[in-house]
Design a protein around this motif. Structure first.
Motif, PDB file in Angstrom:
ATOM      1  N   GLN A   1       0.822  -1.210   0.000  1.00 29.02           N
ATOM      2  CA  GLN A   1       0.000   0.000   0.000  1.00 29.02           C
ATOM      3  C   GLN A   1       0.858   1.264   0.000  1.00 29.02           C
ATOM      4  O   GLN A   1       0.571   2.233  -0.711  1.00 29.02           O
TER       5      GLN A   1
ATOM      6  N   PRO B   1      -6.069   1.706  -3.916  1.00 28.86           N
ATOM      7  CA  PRO B   1      -5.240   0.509  -3.788  1.00 28.86           C
ATOM      8  C   PRO B   1      -5.590  -0.554  -4.830  1.00 28.86           C
ATOM      9  O   PRO B   1      -6.742  -0.635  -5.245  1.00 28.86           O
TER      10      PRO B   1
ATOM     11  N   THR C   1      -2.850  -4.089  -2.998  1.00 22.86           N
ATOM     12  CA  THR C   1      -2.943  -3.961  -1.539  1.00 22.86           C
ATOM     13  C   THR C   1      -4.112  -4.752  -0.992  1.00 22.86           C
ATOM     14  O   THR C   1      -4.045  -5.330   0.092  1.00 22.86           O
TER      15      THR C   1
END
Length: 241
Positions: free
Chosen positions: A118, A128, A131
């Motif tokens: 992230q 994201p 992530t």
């Protein structure tokens, strides 16, 4: 009755197995303050101007009796103590005062997140992406609690345990953007469909990044929300589960 089964005798699936869409908000100010402070940043003014959310893969949703994946590409997997709004009736441009007419109920939501990934991804001003939203990355359950069982405003206590040790606690009542505002914002110009999930975002202190405590492969995370039950998830490295 003849159709009753012991909990141990059945395998619970996600309350909504393949939601048409999964939008996850960042609706708790305390989480934003804590998480961004640990990244050396402050909450941007834009966060206070309208609810923020991202859209992720619905295929990442899994249930309470499945193992969460620890992707091979992360060293810092994190849990997130959230609840999710489940849409029950389609609608677009829903005003806040009509939001509950479109909600089927609530469930617990653990949005597993790769924090090292992230940091890199969000530095590019998009995401994201990797992530979140990986296979078996969005735990939901243990069941859908219908609107007739939900007190309003929703102010339930929220707790996260790791291997039975209390790591996080907060209250749904501390949310900055209300459930009604989240539904209104998500539906602006977009048709919400039955089964869509709207994540609340993490309650304050409800993630390891906020308290600098980190889970490891094999750990069991139990999220408890008063009135919604308890969602327990063991995380295992991709090749181990």
């Amino acid at each position: 009755g003849p159709h009753a089964h012991a909990r141990e005798a059945v395998r619970l699936l996600a309350p909504v197995d393949r939601p048409p869409a999964l939008r996850d908000f960042f609706a708790f100010e305390d989480h934003m303050v804590n998480a961004l402070r640990n990244l050396g940043r402050e909450v941007p003014q834009a966060w206070y101007e309208a609810p923020s959310h991202y859209v992720t893969r619905s295929a990442s949703v899994f249930g309470p009796d499945e193992t969460g994946q620890w992707p091979a590409y992360t060293e810092k997997l994190d849990y997130e103590l959230e609840f999710a709004i489940v849409i029950g009736r389609r609608g677009r441009d829903i005003p806040p005062e009509r939001a509950w007419d479109h909600i089927a109920g609530l469930t617990i939501f653990n949005d597993l997140s790769c924090r090292d990934v992230q940091r890199r991804e969000m530095g590019t001003a998009v995401g994201p992406a990797k992530t979140k939203g990986f296979d078996r990355g969005c735990a939901t359950g243990p069941y859908l609690v219908t609107v007739d069982e939900i007190p309003r405003p929703f102010q339930a206590g929220m707790r996260a345990f790791v291997n039975d040790e209390l790591w996080s606690q907060g209250s749904a009542g501390s949310i900055h953007w209300s459930i009604e505002q989240l539904v209104a914002h998500a539906s602006a110009g977009e048709t919400l469909l039955p089964g869509d999930l709207l994540g609340s975002g993490t309650v304050g202190t409800g993630a390891g990044i906020e308290i600098d405590r980190w889970i490891k492969p094999g750990d069991v995370i139990r999220l408890e929300i008063d009135g919604l039950g308890a969602l327990e998830t063991r995380v295992e490295r991709a090749g181990d589960a």
